[in-house]
Design an enzyme around this catalytic site. Structure first.
Site, PDB file in Angstrom:
ATOM      1  N   ARG A   1       5.311   1.255  -6.238  1.00 43.51           N
ATOM      2  CA  ARG A   1       5.586   1.231  -5.299  1.00 43.51           C
ATOM      3  C   ARG A   1       5.352  -0.697  -4.903  1.00 43.51           C
ATOM      4  O   ARG A   1       4.656  -1.235  -6.440  1.00 43.51           O
ATOM      5  CB  ARG A   1       4.311   0.869  -4.038  1.00 43.51           C
ATOM      6  CG  ARG A   1       4.438   0.323  -2.761  1.00 43.51           C
ATOM      7  CD  ARG A   1       3.125   0.230  -2.006  1.00 43.51           C
ATOM      8  NE  ARG A   1       2.209  -0.062  -2.526  1.00 43.51           N
ATOM      9  CZ  ARG A   1       1.145  -0.773  -2.216  1.00 43.51           C
ATOM     10  NH1 ARG A   1       1.548  -1.785  -0.780  1.00 43.51           N
ATOM     11  NH2 ARG A   1      -0.016  -0.782  -2.930  1.00 43.51           N
TER      12      ARG A   1
ATOM     13  N   ARG B   1       1.925  -3.118 -11.053  1.00 41.69           N
ATOM     14  CA  ARG B   1       0.624  -2.663 -10.820  1.00 41.69           C
ATOM     15  C   ARG B   1       0.305  -1.585 -11.950  1.00 41.69           C
ATOM     16  O   ARG B   1      -1.339  -1.246 -12.213  1.00 41.69           O
ATOM     17  CB  ARG B   1       0.748  -1.788  -9.835  1.00 41.69           C
ATOM     18  CG  ARG B   1       0.097  -3.407  -8.805  1.00 41.69           C
ATOM     19  CD  ARG B   1      -0.174  -2.561  -7.347  1.00 41.69           C
ATOM     20  NE  ARG B   1      -0.407  -3.536  -6.723  1.00 41.69           N
ATOM     21  CZ  ARG B   1      -0.523  -3.286  -5.198  1.00 41.69           C
ATOM     22  NH1 ARG B   1      -0.635  -2.446  -4.862  1.00 41.69           N
ATOM     23  NH2 ARG B   1      -0.897  -4.871  -5.206  1.00 41.69           N
TER      24      ARG B   1
ATOM     25  N   GLU C   1       2.857 -12.191  -5.251  1.00 42.61           N
ATOM     26  CA  GLU C   1       2.430 -10.883  -6.242  1.00 42.61           C
ATOM     27  C   GLU C   1       3.051 -10.039  -7.972  1.00 42.61           C
ATOM     28  O   GLU C   1       4.158 -10.182  -7.662  1.00 42.61           O
ATOM     29  CB  GLU C   1       1.958  -9.879  -5.281  1.00 42.61           C
ATOM     30  CG  GLU C   1       1.034 -10.209  -4.348  1.00 42.61           C
ATOM     31  CD  GLU C   1       0.956  -9.399  -3.429  1.00 42.61           C
ATOM     32  OE1 GLU C   1       0.692  -8.287  -3.219  1.00 42.61           O
ATOM     33  OE2 GLU C   1       0.154  -9.467  -2.102  1.00 42.61           O
TER      34      GLU C   1
ATOM     35  N   HIS D   1      -5.226   0.887  -7.996  1.00 42.15           N
ATOM     36  CA  HIS D   1      -4.836  -0.634  -7.829  1.00 42.15           C
ATOM     37  C   HIS D   1      -5.428  -0.747  -9.042  1.00 42.15           C
ATOM     38  O   HIS D   1      -6.902  -0.835  -9.008  1.00 42.15           O
ATOM     39  CB  HIS D   1      -5.872  -0.864  -6.792  1.00 42.15           C
ATOM     40  CG  HIS D   1      -5.020  -2.209  -5.993  1.00 42.15           C
ATOM     41  ND1 HIS D   1      -5.962  -3.182  -7.374  1.00 42.15           N
ATOM     42  CD2 HIS D   1      -4.579  -3.595  -5.317  1.00 42.15           C
ATOM     43  CE1 HIS D   1      -5.309  -4.601  -6.568  1.00 42.15           C
ATOM     44  NE2 HIS D   1      -4.892  -4.288  -5.565  1.00 42.15           N
TER      45      HIS D   1
ATOM     46  N   HIS E   1      -4.769   3.615  -5.124  1.00 44.93           N
ATOM     47  CA  HIS E   1      -4.980   2.517  -3.753  1.00 44.93           C
ATOM     48  C   HIS E   1      -3.777   3.052  -2.875  1.00 44.93           C
ATOM     49  O   HIS E   1      -3.751   3.202  -1.865  1.00 44.93           O
ATOM     50  CB  HIS E   1      -4.298   1.648  -4.888  1.00 44.93           C
ATOM     51  CG  HIS E   1      -3.999  -0.185  -3.575  1.00 44.93           C
ATOM     52  ND1 HIS E   1      -5.060  -0.449  -2.405  1.00 44.93           N
ATOM     53  CD2 HIS E   1      -3.561  -0.558  -3.843  1.00 44.93           C
ATOM     54  CE1 HIS E   1      -4.811  -0.700  -2.389  1.00 44.93           C
ATOM     55  NE2 HIS E   1      -3.298  -1.400  -2.683  1.00 44.93           N
TER      56      HIS E   1
HETATM   57  C1  LIG Z   1      -7.462  -2.461   0.498  1.00 43.96           C
HETATM   58  C2  LIG Z   1      -5.802  -2.193   0.923  1.00 43.96           C
HETATM   59  C3  LIG Z   1      -4.933  -3.581   0.836  1.00 43.96           C
HETATM   60  C4  LIG Z   1      -3.777  -3.319   1.381  1.00 43.96           C
HETATM   61  N1  LIG Z   1      -3.180  -4.468   0.665  1.00 43.96           N
HETATM   62  C5  LIG Z   1      -1.523  -4.724   1.271  1.00 43.96           C
HETATM   63  C6  LIG Z   1      -1.005  -4.931   1.258  1.00 43.96           C
HETATM   64  O1  LIG Z   1      -1.205  -6.694   0.978  1.00 43.96           O
HETATM   65  N2  LIG Z   1       0.192  -5.429   1.757  1.00 43.96           N
HETATM   66  C7  LIG Z   1       0.458  -3.987   1.725  1.00 43.96           C
HETATM   67  O2  LIG Z   1       1.808  -3.655   1.843  1.00 43.96           O
HETATM   68  N3  LIG Z   1       0.245  -2.963   1.755  1.00 43.96           N
HETATM   69  C8  LIG Z   1      -0.908  -3.187   1.143  1.00 43.96           C
HETATM   70  N4  LIG Z   1      -1.600  -2.256   1.734  1.00 43.96           N
HETATM   71  C9  LIG Z   1      -1.579  -0.317   2.371  1.00 43.96           C
HETATM   72  C10 LIG Z   1      -0.924  -0.523   3.039  1.00 43.96           C
HETATM   73  O3  LIG Z   1      -2.690  -1.150   3.987  1.00 43.96           O
HETATM   74  C11 LIG Z   1      -0.853   0.449   4.116  1.00 43.96           C
HETATM   75  O4  LIG Z   1      -0.140   1.533   2.892  1.00 43.96           O
HETATM   76  C12 LIG Z   1      -0.350   0.332   4.885  1.00 43.96           C
HETATM   77  O5  LIG Z   1      -1.540   0.181   5.797  1.00 43.96           O
HETATM   78  C13 LIG Z   1      -0.792   2.470   5.682  1.00 43.96           C
HETATM   79  O6  LIG Z   1      -0.171   2.250   7.113  1.00 43.96           O
HETATM   80  P1  LIG Z   1      -0.058   3.417   8.210  1.00 43.96           P
HETATM   81  O7  LIG Z   1       0.307   2.816   9.936  1.00 43.96           O
HETATM   82  O8  LIG Z   1       0.573   4.422   8.072  1.00 43.96           O
HETATM   83  O9  LIG Z   1      -1.806   4.200   7.911  1.00 43.96           O
HETATM   84  P2  LIG Z   1      -2.626   3.297   7.528  1.00 43.96           P
HETATM   85  O10 LIG Z   1      -3.022   2.228   8.512  1.00 43.96           O
HETATM   86  O11 LIG Z   1      -3.818   3.921   7.452  1.00 43.96           O
HETATM   87  O12 LIG Z   1      -3.521   4.869   9.508  1.00 43.96           O
HETATM   88  C14 LIG Z   1      -3.777   5.569   9.504  1.00 43.96           C
HETATM   89  C15 LIG Z   1      -4.085   5.705  10.798  1.00 43.96           C
HETATM   90  O13 LIG Z   1      -4.684   7.579  10.984  1.00 43.96           O
HETATM   91  C16 LIG Z   1      -5.346   7.972  11.457  1.00 43.96           C
HETATM   92  N5  LIG Z   1      -5.739   9.584  10.790  1.00 43.96           N
HETATM   93  C17 LIG Z   1      -5.682  10.064  10.126  1.00 43.96           C
HETATM   94  N6  LIG Z   1      -6.057  11.162   9.899  1.00 43.96           N
HETATM   95  C18 LIG Z   1      -6.230  11.064  11.194  1.00 43.96           C
HETATM   96  C19 LIG Z   1      -6.129  12.572  11.839  1.00 43.96           C
HETATM   97  N7  LIG Z   1      -5.911  13.956  11.247  1.00 43.96           N
HETATM   98  N8  LIG Z   1      -5.841  12.925  13.138  1.00 43.96           N
HETATM   99  C20 LIG Z   1      -5.964  11.441  13.721  1.00 43.96           C
HETATM  100  N9  LIG Z   1      -6.059  10.227  13.801  1.00 43.96           N
HETATM  101  C21 LIG Z   1      -5.709  10.124  11.915  1.00 43.96           C
HETATM  102  C22 LIG Z   1      -6.790   6.939  10.637  1.00 43.96           C
HETATM  103  O14 LIG Z   1      -7.754   6.727  11.256  1.00 43.96           O
HETATM  104  C23 LIG Z   1      -5.726   5.551  11.251  1.00 43.96           C
HETATM  105  O15 LIG Z   1      -5.945   5.233  12.233  1.00 43.96           O
HETATM  106  C24 LIG Z   1      -3.604  -2.002   1.002  1.00 43.96           C
HETATM  107  C25 LIG Z   1      -4.220  -0.912   0.779  1.00 43.96           C
HETATM  108  C26 LIG Z   1      -5.226  -0.798   1.354  1.00 43.96           C
HETATM  109  C27 LIG Z   1      -6.454   0.225   1.128  1.00 43.96           C
END
Ligand SMILES: Cc1cc2nc3c(=O)[nH]c(=O)nc-3n(C[C@H](O)[C@H](O)[C@H](O)COP(=O)(O)OP(=O)(O)OC[C@H]3O[C@@H](n4cnc5c(N)ncnc54)[C@H](O)[C@@H]3O)c2cc1C
Length: 559
Positions: free
Chosen positions: A390, A294, A123, A248, A355
């Site tokens: 990032r 990016r 990437e 993105h 993104h």
């Molecule tokens: C389309 C897309 C593609 C991506 N591709 C990549 C990739 O290929 N590689 C990579 O490294 N990163 C990628 N990213 C970024 C990466 O996916 C995220 O940064 C990462 O998954 C974040 O993980 P997290 O556990 O911090 O948050 P999330 O996976 O977003 O989880 C957050 C959680 O908190 C919960 N939540 C939020 N607010 C509250 C609240 N007030 N009360 C209770 N629950 C709440 C949500 O419901 C969810 O369960 C991508 C992101 C997107 C959107």
């Protein structure tokens, strides 16, 4: 308080807010030293994690090297990464990936499922192929297995459709001295019934993900409303670097496609960006052309669109082998087909979209925030890994790395929650006034307005005049939200509107305070780099570049 509210606090050693990769990985590891309650605002899987396509970066190939991954991360971060932290994460990468494999995550391998070598994608910004992936549904595969592992662990309790409203602190329970600021729990509301509960814990872990929904166009799903950022700020925790929003470059441009991202891995396989005249334009802007970092790609697309007046540019795969594309990106090919687009056979219309949030709640190497008892992991945290930008696919790695560090650190937290009784109930009542009616139309209008302001005035390219307009307008909306809050039912929409309005304002404040262009923050007023790289730091009541941050005025007696 309503009759349906749950008056008896739910007590546990650890409370996790959010069930993406960071929250679930933390829960699985922390369960070894205590019970874990995980509250999540929709169904467990709904998260940014679930939509990650490209994969997770780690040095697992003999052709790769820790130093190269570290350097690539530092270069992308434009002087604001913490090198010691980056080094530790990169070196832990292979082990963290093996742990995911242990949960059942089936990363794609060369020579089929039984192959020994991982298939590695490349990437933008990476000098080697080092992105492990599960075809193009990496996030879904990881999320599915982590949720299953949590459900199988009797010390982890997953509560769906529970939205965290605000953090509780020692002072809410009448604790004084050093314990007054300590975070001791969270007020949580059931999305379906509206009833509210208090969760108390010895350590509270924010794992609420990002805030893409602050912008009109985003790759993020609806959950990404920056709730954790807003809750941490209201409690008085330090946040930093919120101006670094990664756009993105390539979201599908189609009226019916909501948040549909075309992974950067597609350009890694040879796809190129073209404008309406069919010209490949990226080489004009950067030596790495279509594989430039990016931010450069997003800005170049922005420039092409502004110069031509066209609403989008195109991703061209027509010169690539159709079978390879269909094999490598089956999900993308299928989704494009549903929108009537033959991904391998015609140019795919794309635009940049919000993104990833590189800034967040400021934490140390063990994910500790600036308030005792509070931790932040995953996208909600600012760890020093991403700096001003990032590197692609570093965020899933960062999430599992810091979740693991936090899971070790929390074991040392004092046992407190079991003994807390205090005046929690009155404090809760003040923060959650009795509901009355509010017009849904007003809400929807303000939601759209906040997102539009952010898109128009705080987007890929910024300037002071537009940031000032944004600040004034966001503040006006915030005042309306404050009024709504004192009268309105605590519907999830009001809670989220309150949060996106605050997060928007915080992003603007950080952006105004940076008098340079660095990484993802590009401003026409200060196009150059300052010689010394510094974080922008934001805290309730403390002025940043002459502006005091927003302080909620809903329940002054809370303070
Ligand atoms: C389309 C897309 C593609 C991506 N591709 C990549 C990739 O290929 N590689 C990579 O490294 N990163 C990628 N990213 C970024 C990466 O996916 C995220 O940064 C990462 O998954 C974040 O993980 P997290 O556990 O911090 O948050 P999330 O996976 O977003 O989880 C957050 C959680 O908190 C919960 N939540 C939020 N607010 C509250 C609240 N007030 N009360 C209770 N629950 C709440 C949500 O419901 C969810 O369960 C991508 C992101 C997107 C959107």
């Amino acid at each position: 308080m309503t009759a349906a509210d749950n008056l008896e606090p739910v007590r546990s050693r650890y409370l996790v807010i959010g069930s993406g990769i960071a929250g679930l990985q933390f829960a699985l590891l922390a369960a070894r030293s205590g019970t874990v309650q995980v509250v999540t605002k929709k169904e467990s899987r709904e998260s940014n994690t679930n939509y990650a396509q490209g994969g997770i970066a780690a040095v697992v190939s003999p052709l790769d090297d820790f130093e190269l991954h570290i350097q690539d991360t530092l270069v992308a971060g434009a002087g604001l990464c913490r090198e010691d932290v980056v080094r530790k994460m990169v070196e832990a990468g292979p082990e963290l990936v093996e742990r995911l494999v242990g949960y059942g995550v089936a990363f794609t391998r060369e020579d089929g499922d039984q192959g020994r070598e991982f298939s590695l994608g490349r990437e933008g910004g990476h000098s080697r192929r080092r992105v492990l992936h599960c075809r193009d549904l990496t996030g879904r595969e990881i999320e599915t297995h982590l949720v299953a592992a949590c459900r199988a662990d009797e010390r982890v309790h997953l509560h769906e459709n529970q939205i965290g409203l605000d953090l509780l602190q020692g002072k809410d329970a009448g604790l004084t001295g050093a314990d007054a600021e300590r975070v001791i729990g969270c007020v949580v509301q059931d999305r379906n019934t509206g009833s509210r509960s208090i969760y108390l814990a010895d350590a509270v872990v924010l794992a609420t993900g990002g805030c893409g929904k602050v912008y009109s166009y985003t790759s993020n799903p609806d959950i990404a409303t920056g709730d954790g950022l807003a809750m941490a700020f209201r409690a008085g925790a330090e946040l930093c670097n919120l101006e670094f929003v990664q756009f993105h470059p390539t979201c599908l441009f189609h009226p019916e496609a909501k948040s549909f991202l075309i992974s950067e891995a597609v350009r890694g396989e040879g796809a190129v960006l073209i404008n309406r005249s069919g010209e490949r334009f990226m080489a004009k802007y950067h030596a790495q052309a279509d594989l430039a970092p990016r931010d450069i790609v997003a800005r170049s697309i922005d420039r092409e669109m502004k110069t031509s007046g066209d609403p989008c540019v195109f991703l061209d795969l027509r010169h690539l082998d159709r079978k390879h594309i269909e094999d490598r990106f089956p999900h993308l090919v299928e989704r494009c087909r549903r929108f009537g687009i033959d991904m391998a056979g015609e140019p795919v219309p794309v635009v940049p979209a919000a993104h990833y949030m590189c800034g967040g709640v400021a934490v140390d190497l063990d994910s500790r925030a600036s308030l005792p008892g509070l931790y932040a992991v995953g996208e909600v945290a600012c760890t020093g890994i991403h700096g001003a930008n990032r590197l692609a696919s570093n965020s899933l790695l960062e999430a599992v790395f810091f979740a693991s560090r936090a899971a070790e650190a929390v074991a040392d937290e004092p046992v407190l929650a079991a003994g807390i009784t205090g005046r929690l109930r009155e404090s809760w009542q003040r923060r959650n006034p009795v509901p009355s009616q509010v017009e849904a139309m007003v809400l929807e209008h303000d939601w759209d307005t906040v997102r539009r302001i952010m898109w128009d005035y705080v987007g890929v390219v910024r300037d002071k005049a537009r940031l000032d307009i944004a600040l004034a307008r966001l503040r006006g909306i915030r005042e309306t939200v404050e009024k709504l809050l004192s009268q309105a039912p605590r519907s999830p929409e009001v809670v989220e509107l309150r949060n996106i309005a605050l997060v928007g304002e915080m992003i603007v404040l950080c952006a105004r305070s940076r008098h340079e262009s660095r990484g993802l923050h590009f401003t026409l007023d200060y196009p150059d780099l300052l010689p010394v790289a510094e974080d922008s730091r934001l805290r309730k009541g403390v002025p940043l570049a002459g502006e005091t941050c927003y302080e909620p005025s809903v329940s002054p007696e809370d303070e």
